[in-house]
Design an enzyme around this catalytic site. Structure first.
Site, PDB file in Angstrom:
ATOM      1  N   SER A   1      26.986  37.974  20.838  1.00 45.30           N
ATOM      2  CA  SER A   1      27.867  38.488  19.512  1.00 45.30           C
ATOM      3  C   SER A   1      28.433  39.947  19.617  1.00 45.30           C
ATOM      4  O   SER A   1      27.779  40.726  20.140  1.00 45.30           O
ATOM      5  CB  SER A   1      26.794  38.436  18.418  1.00 45.30           C
ATOM      6  N   GLY A   2      29.958  39.875  19.540  1.00 44.95           N
ATOM      7  CA  GLY A   2      30.543  40.927  19.321  1.00 44.95           C
ATOM      8  C   GLY A   2      31.184  41.264  20.730  1.00 44.95           C
ATOM      9  O   GLY A   2      31.842  42.359  21.107  1.00 44.95           O
TER      10      GLY A   2
ATOM     11  N   THR B   1      35.622  35.386  19.618  1.00 46.07           N
ATOM     12  CA  THR B   1      36.855  35.043  18.753  1.00 46.07           C
ATOM     13  C   THR B   1      38.210  35.610  19.118  1.00 46.07           C
ATOM     14  O   THR B   1      39.214  34.892  18.831  1.00 46.07           O
ATOM     15  CB  THR B   1      36.311  35.499  17.500  1.00 46.07           C
TER      16      THR B   1
ATOM     17  N   ASN C   1      28.663  42.915  15.040  1.00 48.64           N
ATOM     18  CA  ASN C   1      29.880  42.793  15.087  1.00 48.64           C
ATOM     19  C   ASN C   1      30.458  42.805  13.446  1.00 48.64           C
ATOM     20  O   ASN C   1      29.959  42.218  12.739  1.00 48.64           O
ATOM     21  CB  ASN C   1      30.080  41.359  15.737  1.00 48.64           C
TER      22      ASN C   1
ATOM     23  N   SER D   1      31.697  38.984  12.815  1.00 45.36           N
ATOM     24  CA  SER D   1      30.894  38.105  13.426  1.00 45.36           C
ATOM     25  C   SER D   1      31.058  36.687  13.238  1.00 45.36           C
ATOM     26  O   SER D   1      30.795  36.421  11.699  1.00 45.36           O
ATOM     27  CB  SER D   1      29.363  38.458  13.675  1.00 45.36           C
ATOM     28  N   SER D   2      31.192  35.617  14.177  1.00 45.07           N
ATOM     29  CA  SER D   2      31.419  34.490  13.567  1.00 45.07           C
ATOM     30  C   SER D   2      30.083  33.729  13.154  1.00 45.07           C
ATOM     31  O   SER D   2      29.185  34.013  14.032  1.00 45.07           O
ATOM     32  CB  SER D   2      31.954  33.440  14.635  1.00 45.07           C
TER      33      SER D   2
ATOM     34  N   GLY E   1      27.642  33.706  19.874  1.00 46.41           N
ATOM     35  CA  GLY E   1      26.944  33.922  21.090  1.00 46.41           C
ATOM     36  C   GLY E   1      25.654  34.225  21.079  1.00 46.41           C
ATOM     37  O   GLY E   1      25.010  33.904  20.108  1.00 46.41           O
TER      38      GLY E   1
ATOM     39  N   GLU F   1      22.039  35.377  20.732  1.00 47.28           N
ATOM     40  CA  GLU F   1      21.624  36.600  20.030  1.00 47.28           C
ATOM     41  C   GLU F   1      20.267  36.717  20.201  1.00 47.28           C
ATOM     42  O   GLU F   1      19.400  35.836  19.971  1.00 47.28           O
ATOM     43  CB  GLU F   1      21.919  35.999  18.444  1.00 47.28           C
TER      44      GLU F   1
END
Ligand code: ATP
Ligand code: MG
Length: 1110
Positions: free
Chosen positions: A110-111, A115, A160, A163-164, A390, A392
């Site tokens: 993540s981050g 994306t 993030n 973050s998605s 991602g 996590e």
């Protein structure tokens, strides 16, 4: 690419190594060192073969410009320094040109920038694919789906800011030309728990904050919302605003994007209403109310929010209120209703909020799909872009993290499978011998989770569906028994005694050794979240809403479609969709982007080695490199290889004529590269060791230096030679011009001298001739003079002689007369008296005179006065008498002649006399007029019937009527006119018709001008100011000029009251024609040859009359 274009390579100007495969020596340290080195130089992309490693720079870099797009467009993958565009270009081109469906798998924590990477790929493809109105619209819609989904599906997390919170897989569809036709988006498991609760330092989904910050006052009022975040229980407050995130602006972007994607205005309104309803829902609170049976029953505390929410969704308040207080369980034919306590009511509320939001999100995805789906049914080529949450690891990991990490596990597996398979296939394709490589296969972890019999997900489902009391603890117990032996499963309670004393492992947790590290999951909530239950009362209440979208989102609430079967669990659904995704991905050609985040602080320039190392490990990047290198570290098609290294061998430089493969072979043999270091594939050369490649590169670099010197030398030589040739050419030109100039000068000088000499000689010669001529002339003059003198002398001598002779003869005659007289007298003296001589003399005289007069009497003399004849004189002494008689006779005969005159004749002769007075000896025409009788009327006016009218018009007696020529000043030509003269005026009339043209009273005439010549031109001048002066003077011509003018003159002299008309006789006079004065000039022309008088106009002011000389 044209031959002239400079071929570049990834190997040019490399920082560290652009492709990890070339790393030497290969170790984790050198790997990370290379990443750091490149990261420090803003080189965020590095390759492992065809895999792109992307480091998140956490700052905008100028490497995504339109120029960059152009740079990478249609270039080979290794031609330029590593870039995500190179991967996108490769994928797009093999999709377009080789008809291979592609997928782009973007993985990472993540981050780490997944994306962003997916957006770069999409925008690159959009930039390089076809253009056109329709295509552009499709592109725009595809790109604009991102902001909408990000607003509803992304949130700020501690890792993030954007973050998605859902997985996204987007298939972009292209036609055979590579133009985009549309797309399909699949979404995976939105993290809906975030709607009701956010971990510390995190936010709810962006849209809530965007709506409250960005919507207009009116919109907020319509949605019954307040701008203040703190009024809403569902919004966490500690990080409500995020640095660098402008919620209000984003809201506008989202609304705009929705419009572009094709949302109707009422759809947008419905969506916002639902978002508002979720916020309102969060504010509904419950209080306990004691019931008679001793249980507490929940009641809505403050009904205002409930009321507003119901209004928003068109719900009946009581229905919803009841759904929060009761729960109806239907089993077969039974219906049991139980009351809810406060905790259950809150649970129901949150479940409703989560469901509402997640269903709204799914609806949004479907709605977008509806807009962007390809309109044609033709076969499509597909490029899939996978941007999934991602891996996590949080402090507190729950069901969501478990699911997310499972998904990542599956992706890792597919990565391993595909990269290895691809690699192996390449060796087979190229006919290279290949031995299998060992690598960690995470299939075992996947199996732990997804195995249908004893996988964790299967256990969970079993537990959820099991009758009896089911709790998270019973689920953990189950795991402890079933999975205890699994080497990747860890739990305190498991039979595996080694964890009994592991205090890092709490009792209510289990731990999984993921490929990316160990993750501790707390079992709390697993069962519930997997069940994902929404009380039927709530879904039915929602279905009753008078709101089209809500009705659509809760189809199971339709009472007519009551389904007693349990819906599939969340875990089951997710597993199924991941399964489909994997199948889908396996059919496509994979392209990998491995994202790495350099630090945990979301900061640029910081590179935390340990963090990167961790990611490198779990992403299996080292293995990736090893696998890649186990066979051959580097491979390249023969042609670019030969092109790059051909200068290292004499045979291949500068051109190799044979097949490229042979060229490479010759090259490598020549360079004495050990045979085991390379292998010849069908289309590529494979180099085993990076060292060999670097050896080649180094050689090339040295050679390039030498070549550069050589090229420089040749170029300089060529340049100097060119310069020299140019100078030489110029010198020749200059010299030629100078010589020409010098010769010209010299020639001119010689010419001048020649001219001077020539002129001197000519002068000298001329003078000589002149002298001779003068001498000759003088001689001639002298001869003439002498001759004249001589003739004079002769003549005078002769004259003297003649005079002498005459005198002598006279003397002789006198002497002879005297002697004869004397002799006669002597002879006759004797017969006459002394004075008889005188008497005889008188008698003789008388006799002679008698004879003379008598003779005259008999002579007949002419009586005509003009007869000049007269008899010759008889004797000298009668001379006087003779002349006197002649005069007397003439006078007498004139008197006689006159006495015979009639009155008319007298008048005629008077006229003639006047004419003679006027013109005699003054005008050459005069003599010809003398013989002409002055008839007056030459046209017989009274008798000619043509002129009868004219005749009657003229009052007075016509003195003269004749045809004259009127001279036209413009050309000097004459036009015939009838000229009438009366006592009082003269008239000009048309000769043919007798029409009067002009009539001028005679007193208006001032003078008449005529020439001295033998011509008939005369100008009648009109007095200035007279009424008839308007037409100006008249220039006429007539043979009877003398008569006309005489008559005119005589009329003047006859009347007492008029001035006599003046007659100017001159060879040059002015005539006034209307405004202009024109000079009429008479000249003597050639002797008469029939042409007569010619009048010509010489210029505006001159008429020339040429009169033949007599
Ligand atoms: N190439 C890049 N250039 C500049 N900034 C970047 C780049 N990639 C990522 N970032 C920054 O990093 C942030 C996080 O990236 P991104 O949202 O793509 O991460 P992610 O991998 O999708 O994370 P998650 O899994 O949480 O969705 C972005 O908001 C952006 O600020
Ligand atoms: Mg993301």
């Amino acid at each position: 690419m044209s031959k002239m274009e400079v071929k570049t390579s990834l190997l040019d100007n490399m920082i560290g190594v652009g492709d990890m495969v070339l790393l030497e020596p290969l170790s984790e340290d050198s790997f990370i060192g290379n990443l750091k080195n490149r990261f420090d130089h803003n080189e965020i992309y590095t390759y492992i073969g065809s895999v792109v490693i992307s480091m998140n720079p956490y700052k905008p870099l100028p490497i995504y410009t339109a120029e960059k797009v152009e740079e990478y467009r249609n270039r080979n993958f290794y031609e330029l320094s590593p870039h995500i565009y190179a991967l996108a270009d490769e994928a797009y081109r093999s999709l377009r040109d080789q008809d291979k469906d592609q997928c782009i798998l973007i993985t990472g924590e993540s981050g780490s920038g997944k994306t962003e990477a997916s957006k770069f790929v999409m925008s690159y493809v959009a930039a390089v694919c076809g253009k056109g109105q329709e295509v552009n619209k499709v592109k725009e819609q595809l790109l604009q789906s991102n902001p909408v989904l990000e607003a509803f599906g992304n949130a700020k997390t501690v890792r993030n800011d954007n973050s998605s919170r859902f997985g996204k897989y987007m298939d972009i569809e292209f036609d055979f030309k590579g133009d985009p036709l549309g797309g399909v988006i699949s979404n995976y498991l939105l993290e809906k728990s975030r709607v009701v609760k956010q971990p510390r330092g995190e936010r709810n989904f962006h849209i809530f904050y965007q709506l409250l910050s960005g919507a207009s006052e009116d919109t907020l009022k319509n949605l019954k919302l307040d701008r203040d975040f703190s009024k809403y229980n569902y919004l966490s407050l500690d990080s409500a605003t995020v640095n660098g995130l402008d919620d209000a602006a984003s809201f506008r972007t989202v609304r705009n994007a929705m419009q572009i994607v094709g949302f109707m205005e009422d759809e947008v309104q419905s969506v916002l209403e639902l978002v508002a309803a979720v916020l309102k829902l969060g504010n509904i609170e419950f209080k306990p109310e004691s019931r008679v049976n001793g249980f507490d029953e929940s009641r809505v505390k403050d009904k205002n929010d409930l009321k507003e929410m119901c209004e928003l969704l068109g719900l009946e308040q009581s229905v919803l209120e009841r759904a929060f207080s009761f729960r109806t369980v239907e089993a077969k034919m039974e219906k049991v209703s139980t009351t809810l306590n406060v905790a259950q009511a809150y649970y129901a509320r949150d479940a409703l909020a989560k469901n509402l939001y997640s269903r709204l999100f799914s609806w949004l995805v479907n709605r977008i799909n509806e807009s962007i789906k390809a309109q044609t049914k033709v076969r499509k080529k597909v490029m899939g872009v996978l941007d999934i949450y991602g891996f996590e690891i949080f402090e507190d990991n729950s069901f969501e993290q478990f699911i997310i990490n499972y998904c990542n596990e599956k992706l890792q597996q597919i990565f391993i499978e595909l990269t290895l398979r691809e690699e192996q296939e390449e060796y087979v394709r190229e006919g290279i011998e290949w031995t299998n490589i060992e690598y960690f296969n995470n299939a075992i972890i996947c199996d732990l989770i997804e195995n249908n019999q004893n996988g964790i997900l299967a256990m969970l489902d079993e537990e959820c569906l099991r009758p009896g009391t089911v709790t998270d603890e019973t689920f953990l117990d189950k795991l402890n028994t079933v999975c205890a032996e699994h080497q990747h499963f860890e739990s305190r309670q498991s039979k595996n005694s080694k964890f009994l004393t592991d205090h890092s492992l709490p009792h209510n947790c289990f731990r999984i050794q993921h490929y990316a590290g160990k993750v501790l999951y707390r079992v709390e909530g697993f069962v519930d979240k997997n069940n994902d239950l929404l009380y039927r009362d709530l879904s039915q209440a929602m279905y009753k809403a008078n709101h089209s979208l809500i009705k659509l989102l809760f189809p199971e609430g339709n009472p007519s479609k009551v389904n007693l079967k349990r819906p599939p669990t969340a875990g089951f659904q997710f597993k199924a969709s991941v399964g489909t995704l994997m199948k889908n991905l396996l059919t496509k050609n994979p392209n990998y982007i491995r994202c790495i985040k350099p630090n945990d602080k979301k900061a640029a320039h910081i590179f935390t080695d340990s963090l990167v190392c961790h990611q490198v490990r779990y992403l299996g990047l080292m293995e990736n490199v090893r696998v890649r290198r186990a066979g051959y570290a580097f491979r390249q098609a023969y042609e670019p290889c030969l092109e790059r290294y051909k200068m290292l061998c004499k045979q291949t430089w500068p051109h190799w004529r044979g097949p490229v493969r042979d060229g490479v072979e010759v090259l490598l043999t020549d360079l004495q590269v050990p045979v085991e270091e390379f292998a010849y594939g069908r289309s590529k050369i494979f180099i085993r060791n990076p060292r060999t490649l670097f050896f080649l590169e180094e050689k090339r670099r040295q050679c390039l230096e030498d070549l550069a010197t050589l090229i420089q030398k040749i170029f300089r030589g060529w340049k100097s030679r060119r310069q020299f040739l140019l100078l030489k050419k110029s010198q020749v030109v200059v010299a030629a011009w100078y010589r020409r100039y010098a010769q010209q000068k010299k020639y001119q000088k010689i010419r001048c001298s020649a001219l001077v000499v020539q002129s001197f000689i000519r002068g000298w010669k001329a003078r000589k001739i002149l002298r001779e001529l003068k001498y000759k002339k003088r001689c001639e003059e002298a001869v003439t003079t002498i001759a004249a003198y001589w003739h004079g002398t002769q003549a005078r001598r002769e004259l003297k002689r003649l005079k002498e002779e005459a005198r002598r003869k006279h003397a002789i005659a006198v002497i002879w007369a005297y002697w004869l007289g004397l002799k006669v007298r002597r002879e006759y003296r004797k017969f006459f008296r002394a004075n008889a001589g005188k008497k005889i003399y008188d008698f003789t005289i008388q006799r002679i005179m008698q004879k003379y007069f008598l003779g005259l009497k008999t002579t007949t003399l002419s009586m005509s006065p003009i007869d000049k004849s007269w008899p010759a004189k008889p004797y000298g002494f009668l001379e006087g008498t003779h002349q006197e008689l002649r005069r007397i006779f003439h006078l007498w005969r004139c008197k006689k002649y006159r006495s015979k005159f009639t009155k008319e004749m007298k008048a005629t002769y008077e006229e003639k006399l006047a004419a003679s007075e006027l013109f005699k000896d003054k005008k050459a025409l005069y003599p010809s007029s003398v013989g002409q009788p002055f008839k007056g009327d030459y046209v017989e006016l009274s008798k000619n019937p043509k002129y009868q009218k004219l005749n009657s018009l003229v009052e007075d007696k016509v003195l003269l009527a004749d045809v004259v020529s009127k001279i036209n000043r413009a050309n000097g030509k004459g036009a015939p006119r009838m000229f009438l003269l009366t006592k009082n005026n003269f008239v000009l009339a048309d000769q043919k018709t007798g029409q009067v043209k002009t009539s001028v009273p005679l007193p208006d005439l001032s003078s008449v001008s005529v020439s001295t010549q033998n011509d008939g031109f005369f100008a009648l001048r009109v007095k200035e100011g007279a009424t008839s002066a308007a037409k100006g003077d008249f220039l006429l011509s007539s043979d009877r000029l003398i008569e006309i003018i005489t008559k005119l003159h005589r009329i003047g002299s006859a009347s007492a009251d008029r001035n006599q008309i003046k007659i100017d006789i001159s060879d040059e006079f002015l005539v006034q024609f209307k405004q202009d004065k024109v000079c009429v000039k008479f000249i003597q022309g050639a002797p008469k040859n029939g042409n007569g008088v010619i009048c010509k106009r010489k210029n505006n002011r001159l008429l020339e009359v040429s009169v033949p000389s007599p």
